[in-house]
Design a protein around this motif. Structure first.
Motif, PDB file in Angstrom:
ATOM      1  N   TYR A   1       0.836  -1.194   0.000  1.00  0.00           N
ATOM      2  CA  TYR A   1       0.000   0.000   0.000  1.00  0.00           C
ATOM      3  C   TYR A   1       0.876   1.252   0.000  1.00  0.00           C
ATOM      4  CZ  TYR A   1       1.530   0.625   4.777  1.00  0.00           C
ATOM      5  OH  TYR A   1       2.319   0.817   5.884  1.00  0.00           O
ATOM      6  N   TYR A   2       0.256   2.381  -0.263  1.00  0.00           N
ATOM      7  CA  TYR A   2       0.911   3.667  -0.006  1.00  0.00           C
ATOM      8  C   TYR A   2      -0.092   4.549   0.721  1.00  0.00           C
ATOM      9  CZ  TYR A   2      -1.560   5.387  -4.221  1.00  0.00           C
ATOM     10  OH  TYR A   2      -2.505   5.723  -5.156  1.00  0.00           O
ATOM     11  N   THR A   3       0.354   5.675   1.200  1.00  0.00           N
ATOM     12  CA  THR A   3      -0.517   6.528   2.016  1.00  0.00           C
ATOM     13  C   THR A   3      -0.642   7.920   1.398  1.00  0.00           C
ATOM     14  OG1 THR A   3       1.370   7.179   3.428  1.00  0.00           O
ATOM     15  CG2 THR A   3       0.041   5.310   4.149  1.00  0.00           C
ATOM     16  N   GLN A   4      -1.751   8.570   1.703  1.00  0.00           N
ATOM     17  CA  GLN A   4      -1.971   9.949   1.285  1.00  0.00           C
ATOM     18  C   GLN A   4      -2.681  10.704   2.398  1.00  0.00           C
ATOM     19  OE1 GLN A   4      -3.649   8.895  -2.885  1.00  0.00           O
ATOM     20  NE2 GLN A   4      -2.784  10.940  -3.148  1.00  0.00           N
ATOM     21  N   ILE A   5      -2.508  12.017   2.394  1.00  0.00           N
ATOM     22  CA  ILE A   5      -3.130  12.879   3.402  1.00  0.00           C
ATOM     23  C   ILE A   5      -3.949  13.949   2.689  1.00  0.00           C
ATOM     24  CG2 ILE A   5      -2.711  14.491   5.309  1.00  0.00           C
ATOM     25  CD1 ILE A   5      -0.033  13.026   5.768  1.00  0.00           C
TER      26      ILE A   5
ATOM     27  N   ASP B   1       0.691  19.266 -13.909  1.00  0.00           N
ATOM     28  CA  ASP B   1       1.949  19.218 -14.641  1.00  0.00           C
ATOM     29  C   ASP B   1       3.139  19.152 -13.693  1.00  0.00           C
ATOM     30  OD1 ASP B   1       0.975  19.231 -17.265  1.00  0.00           O
ATOM     31  OD2 ASP B   1       0.651  21.395 -17.195  1.00  0.00           O
ATOM     32  N   THR B   2       2.861  19.302 -12.395  1.00  0.00           N
ATOM     33  CA  THR B   2       3.883  19.138 -11.363  1.00  0.00           C
ATOM     34  C   THR B   2       3.306  18.282 -10.253  1.00  0.00           C
ATOM     35  OG1 THR B   2       4.933  21.278 -11.803  1.00  0.00           O
ATOM     36  CG2 THR B   2       5.358  20.281  -9.657  1.00  0.00           C
ATOM     37  N   VAL B   3       4.006  17.224  -9.902  1.00  0.00           N
ATOM     38  CA  VAL B   3       3.581  16.339  -8.817  1.00  0.00           C
ATOM     39  C   VAL B   3       4.750  16.176  -7.853  1.00  0.00           C
ATOM     40  CG1 VAL B   3       2.851  13.995  -8.182  1.00  0.00           C
ATOM     41  CG2 VAL B   3       1.917  15.082 -10.239  1.00  0.00           C
ATOM     42  N   VAL B   4       4.453  16.252  -6.564  1.00  0.00           N
ATOM     43  CA  VAL B   4       5.485  16.093  -5.536  1.00  0.00           C
ATOM     44  C   VAL B   4       5.177  14.838  -4.721  1.00  0.00           C
ATOM     45  CG1 VAL B   4       6.633  17.101  -3.526  1.00  0.00           C
ATOM     46  CG2 VAL B   4       5.834  18.587  -5.377  1.00  0.00           C
ATOM     47  N   VAL B   5       6.116  13.902  -4.708  1.00  0.00           N
ATOM     48  CA  VAL B   5       5.985  12.700  -3.889  1.00  0.00           C
ATOM     49  C   VAL B   5       6.778  12.933  -2.613  1.00  0.00           C
ATOM     50  CG1 VAL B   5       6.405  10.218  -3.716  1.00  0.00           C
ATOM     51  CG2 VAL B   5       5.748  11.219  -5.918  1.00  0.00           C
ATOM     52  N   GLU B   6       6.078  12.876  -1.483  1.00  0.00           N
ATOM     53  CA  GLU B   6       6.735  13.109  -0.194  1.00  0.00           C
ATOM     54  C   GLU B   6       7.026  11.782   0.505  1.00  0.00           C
ATOM     55  OE1 GLU B   6       5.312  17.414   1.425  1.00  0.00           O
ATOM     56  OE2 GLU B   6       3.967  15.746   1.863  1.00  0.00           O
ATOM     57  N   LYS B   7       8.278  11.599   0.880  1.00  0.00           N
ATOM     58  CA  LYS B   7       8.659  10.481   1.733  1.00  0.00           C
ATOM     59  C   LYS B   7       8.865  11.086   3.128  1.00  0.00           C
ATOM     60  CE  LYS B   7      11.777   7.407   0.425  1.00  0.00           C
ATOM     61  NZ  LYS B   7      13.103   6.776   0.156  1.00  0.00           N
ATOM     62  N   ILE B   8       7.983  10.724   4.046  1.00  0.00           N
ATOM     63  CA  ILE B   8       7.957  11.362   5.368  1.00  0.00           C
ATOM     64  C   ILE B   8       8.572  10.436   6.409  1.00  0.00           C
ATOM     65  CG2 ILE B   8       6.465  12.393   7.129  1.00  0.00           C
ATOM     66  CD1 ILE B   8       4.385  12.806   4.817  1.00  0.00           C
TER      67      ILE B   8
ATOM     68  N   ILE C   1       6.060   7.131   6.011  1.00  0.00           N
ATOM     69  CA  ILE C   1       4.789   7.212   5.310  1.00  0.00           C
ATOM     70  C   ILE C   1       4.999   8.067   4.066  1.00  0.00           C
ATOM     71  CG2 ILE C   1       3.359   6.911   7.368  1.00  0.00           C
ATOM     72  CD1 ILE C   1       2.912   9.922   7.400  1.00  0.00           C
ATOM     73  N   TYR C   2       4.008   8.070   3.191  1.00  0.00           N
ATOM     74  CA  TYR C   2       4.127   8.829   1.949  1.00  0.00           C
ATOM     75  C   TYR C   2       2.930   9.749   1.769  1.00  0.00           C
ATOM     76  CZ  TYR C   2       7.856   5.578   0.723  1.00  0.00           C
ATOM     77  OH  TYR C   2       9.019   4.851   0.729  1.00  0.00           O
ATOM     78  N   ASN C   3       3.134  10.753   0.946  1.00  0.00           N
ATOM     79  CA  ASN C   3       2.038  11.616   0.532  1.00  0.00           C
ATOM     80  C   ASN C   3       2.333  12.062  -0.889  1.00  0.00           C
ATOM     81  OD1 ASN C   3      -0.382  12.995   0.814  1.00  0.00           O
ATOM     82  ND2 ASN C   3       0.610  14.859   1.542  1.00  0.00           N
ATOM     83  N   ILE C   4       1.300  12.213  -1.693  1.00  0.00           N
ATOM     84  CA  ILE C   4       1.473  12.631  -3.080  1.00  0.00           C
ATOM     85  C   ILE C   4       0.679  13.912  -3.304  1.00  0.00           C
ATOM     86  CG2 ILE C   4       1.242  11.990  -5.503  1.00  0.00           C
ATOM     87  CD1 ILE C   4       1.357   9.073  -4.660  1.00  0.00           C
ATOM     88  N   LEU C   5       1.384  14.949  -3.746  1.00  0.00           N
ATOM     89  CA  LEU C   5       0.761  16.253  -3.947  1.00  0.00           C
ATOM     90  C   LEU C   5       0.510  16.472  -5.432  1.00  0.00           C
ATOM     91  CD1 LEU C   5       3.075  18.385  -1.615  1.00  0.00           C
ATOM     92  CD2 LEU C   5       1.094  17.019  -0.987  1.00  0.00           C
ATOM     93  N   TYR C   6      -0.755  16.511  -5.797  1.00  0.00           N
ATOM     94  CA  TYR C   6      -1.144  16.786  -7.178  1.00  0.00           C
ATOM     95  C   TYR C   6      -1.560  18.251  -7.324  1.00  0.00           C
ATOM     96  CZ  TYR C   6      -1.267  11.741  -8.037  1.00  0.00           C
ATOM     97  OH  TYR C   6      -0.934  10.415  -8.184  1.00  0.00           O
ATOM     98  N   GLY C   7      -0.910  19.095  -6.575  1.00  0.00           N
ATOM     99  CA  GLY C   7      -1.210  20.520  -6.625  1.00  0.00           C
ATOM    100  C   GLY C   7      -2.139  20.985  -5.521  1.00  0.00           C
ATOM    101  N   GLN C   8      -2.610  20.059  -4.673  1.00  0.00           N
ATOM    102  CA  GLN C   8      -3.511  20.472  -3.597  1.00  0.00           C
ATOM    103  C   GLN C   8      -2.776  21.342  -2.577  1.00  0.00           C
ATOM    104  OE1 GLN C   8      -2.523  17.276  -4.150  1.00  0.00           O
ATOM    105  NE2 GLN C   8      -2.648  16.000  -2.321  1.00  0.00           N
ATOM    106  N   LYS C   9      -3.473  22.347  -2.094  1.00  0.00           N
ATOM    107  CA  LYS C   9      -2.906  23.267  -1.107  1.00  0.00           C
ATOM    108  C   LYS C   9      -3.446  22.913   0.270  1.00  0.00           C
ATOM    109  CE  LYS C   9      -0.935  25.618  -4.418  1.00  0.00           C
ATOM    110  NZ  LYS C   9       0.527  25.568  -4.632  1.00  0.00           N
ATOM    111  N   TYR C  10      -2.532  22.707   1.218  1.00  0.00           N
ATOM    112  CA  TYR C  10      -2.946  22.322   2.564  1.00  0.00           C
ATOM    113  C   TYR C  10      -3.070  23.533   3.488  1.00  0.00           C
ATOM    114  CZ  TYR C  10      -2.039  17.442   1.365  1.00  0.00           C
ATOM    115  OH  TYR C  10      -2.076  16.205   0.778  1.00  0.00           O
TER     116      TYR C  10
END
Length: 284
Positions: free
Chosen positions: A115-119, A135-142, A238-247
């Protein structure tokens, strides 16, 4: 889910015993058969890895980041071709550096997990991300224990995904700062964990008592049993993938486990109540 996983394990053990002949007789033949079986399994695994590595990346994979990323983490040739060397790096103190091609080590990310994780900040944000063409994706390894977030920045120039930058930031610099600090302890401290799970815990998913087969129901489960319904409890990474979402710091977070092979999701909803985060609902 662990409850169903137990059944699978039991069946696998039974099949293994049937095919190899479970017995208390530890004779030479049994040891030889076991050794041959282990060697065959290792050979099969190596063969599968070789086939995956050799398979060319489909042209359509560049259209969807998820498709591209699967090839990126499983095929060394693809990864080496899709990292922009020398790769720009920025550490937590803002110091800029680079990684040369010869110094790069294959990054598997979550390939060896199931599995992988997202927030997410909300259900609305979760739904909007699924429709976003970024057009820009950020994969976070936390790294929860170290308090560091490695951010792998992928861009899409000329219709091809490329890793263009690697940044490192402290948890305190993240927009999810307080929630990540909470998870640091929530996943490792059992006593703290139980103080921060609503009791009983609202639950939506397959009937935990098995009375309503093939139906999803709304019910409540004992707070102490919530860990039985997730793939595992992360200890650090854990991981998170940012598809441009603003937290935003906000008072609600969704922590999602997503199966790699089956796409099944386990959703944990947290809310900040009285200044502290609480697990308030689980959905499967």
């Amino acid at each position: 889910m662990k409850k169903f996983g137990i059944i699978v394990v039991v069946l696998c053990v039974a099949m293994f015993c049937f095919t190899t002949g479970c017995t208390d007789n530890k004779g030479e033949g049994a040891d030889s058969a076991s050794t041959d079986s282990t060697a065959a399994m290792m050979a099969d695994t190596t063969m599968v890895d070789s086939v995956v590595e050799a398979a060319p990346m489909p042209k359509a994979a560049d259209k969807l980041f998820a498709d591209f990323f699967f090839d990126f983490i499983s095929k060394k040739k693809v990864q080496m071709a899709r990292v922009q060397f020398p790769l720009k790096t920025v550490d937590a103190n803002g110091k800029v550096g680079s990684i040369a091609r010869g110094a790069w080590k294959m990054e598997r990310f979550y390939q060896n997990q199931e599995y992988y994780t997202q927030i997410f900040d909300s259900e609305k944000q979760k739904a909007s991300v699924a429709k976003t063409k970024a057009d820009t994706v950020v994969v976070e390894k936390i790294h929860l224990k170290q308090g560091v977030v490695n951010q792998y920045v992928f861009n899409h120039p000329e219709g091809k995904w490329v890793l263009t930058e690697l940044r490192s930031v402290g948890l305190s610099q993240s927009k999810n700062a307080s929630f990540l600090a909470f998870l640091q302890r929530f996943f490792t401290d059992k006593a703290f964990q139980m103080k921060n799970v609503k009791s009983p815990l609202p639950y939506y998913g397959p009937d935990p008592n098995g009375e309503e087969e093939d139906k999803y129901i709304n019910t409540k489960i004992p707070a102490s049993t919530w860990t039985e319904y997730v793939p595992e409890i992360p200890k650090d990474q854990i991981y998170n993938i940012l598809y441009g979402q603003k937290y935003e710091e906000g008072n609600e977070k969704i922590f999602l486990f997503k199966g790699i092979a089956n796409g099944l999701e386990t959703e944990l909803k947290f809310k900040k109540q009285g200044g502290r985060w609480m697990l308030v609902k689980m959905s499967l």
